[in-house]
Design an enzyme around this catalytic site. Structure first.
Site, short mmCIF file in Angstrom:
data_model
loop_
_atom_site.label_atom_id
_atom_site.label_comp_id
_atom_site.label_asym_id
_atom_site.label_seq_id
_atom_site.Cartn_x
_atom_site.Cartn_y
_atom_site.Cartn_z
CE1 TYR A 247 -2.98 2.99 0.77
CE2 TYR A 247 -3.91 1.99 2.46
CZ TYR A 247 -3.90 3.09 1.88
OH TYR A 247 -4.76 4.01 1.73
CE LYS B 263 -6.00 2.22 -1.40
NZ LYS B 263 -6.64 2.52 -0.18
CB VAL C 113 -8.98 0.50 -3.04
CG1 VAL C 113 -9.37 0.32 -1.47
CG2 VAL C 113 -8.36 -0.87 -3.51
#
Length: 297
Positions: free
Chosen positions: A136, A164, A207
């Site tokens: 992330y 992400k 997301v």
């Protein structure tokens, strides 16, 4: 990674208006509401989920309850990233045991490790669990960037399956996407403004915090993109900006929670020191819902 694609909601974490305690019943209700409105996955305990204000027991409980409610309908990603490597290893195992399909690992924050240290951090976590891990990258909040070269090396680790990117730097996301063309490594956009652009470039999913409120619009965007109807996809993308601008009127996820409450999806309040919106902002929220044609409960 074939099960993880499309619109993945960065779900807010409901807290009781009475004492800020974790409201698991509301979390279960919200998870089902989002799935019923078409989202393809849930990301819990992330930035908009106020992970930084949850203790480990709450993160485990939230994961266990949401996974039970979802009952396999969509994948569940749970955030386990901590500042320390040992702590992250322990929490990753706990959340995997609680049933999360994927574990998200935000970079250490406040600390700013050099890239070799960051690589070792992630390799150590990966070796401590069989769980599928998603890196992330959100340097604007953490001060720590996952450089593409580091991501490329980590993509060779068997259970590090994706990243992400919430940097907002599209060149960085493009560099990650280039890695995904040659390795089994999924890229997930984390900047809602770049959603359609990211899909066009090759991101597997987005997301999206905004999909807490307008899941149907964003699912329609994705469906249109998959069908090759880019004109419709762009039209749906343009609808997102009203919500995005309204959300910026307070620290996240205050406006999001207030909006969901008005929609009849209990989200409770933010934990201190973040306050809920004042009357002036709430007037804008009412106007926004009216413009979207979303009825208030």
């Amino acid at each position: 990674m074939s099960d993880l694609k499309g619109i993945i909601t960065a779900m807010v974490t409901p807290f009781s208006e009475k004492d800020e305690s974790l409201d698991v019943a509301a979390a279960r209700n919200m998870a089902s509401w989002l799935i019923e409105h078409g989202v393809h996955g849930l990301f819990i305990g992330g930035t908009n989920g106020e992970f930084h204000l949850l203790n480990d027991d709450e993160k485990e409980l939230l994961t266990r309850e949401v996974v039970d409610e979802v009952a396999g309908r969509v994948p569940v990603i749970a955030g386990a990233g901590c500042c320390g490597t040992t702590h992250t290893c322990e929490l990753s195992r706990r959340l995997a045991d609680a049933g999360a399909d994927y574990i998200s690992l935000v970079t250490p924050y406040y600390l700013v490790p050099k890239q070799p240290d960051l690589r070792k951090h992630y390799e150590t976590i990966a070796s401590s669990t069989d769980a599928k891990l998603i890196l992330y990258n959100i340097p604007g909040q953490t001060g720590c960037k996952i450089e593409p070269e580091t991501a490329d090396a980590l993509a060779d680790v068997d259970n590090i399956v994706g990243i992400k990117d919430s940097s907002g730097d599209f060149d960085t996301q493009l560099a990650y996407i280039e890695i995904s063309k040659h390795k089994d490594f999924g890229v997930f956009n984390g900047s809602d403004s770049l959603m359609l652009k990211a899909f066009k470039a090759g991101s597997a999913g987005s997301v999206a915090a905004t999909s807490n409120v307008i899941p149907e619009i964003e699912v329609a965007l994705y469906d249109a993109f998959v069908a090759g109807d880019l004109e419709k996809a762009q039209a749906e993308r343009d609808k997102m900006d009203l919500l995005r601008m309204t959300l910026k009127k307070c620290v996240a996820p205050a406006v999001m929670k207030a909006t969901l409450n008005l929609m009849g999806v209990p989200a409770g309040i933010t934990r201190k020191p973040i306050s809920m919106p004042d009357d002036n902002v709430m007037a804008d929220v009412h106007t926004m819902l009216a413009e979207y044609g979303i009825p208030e409960a």
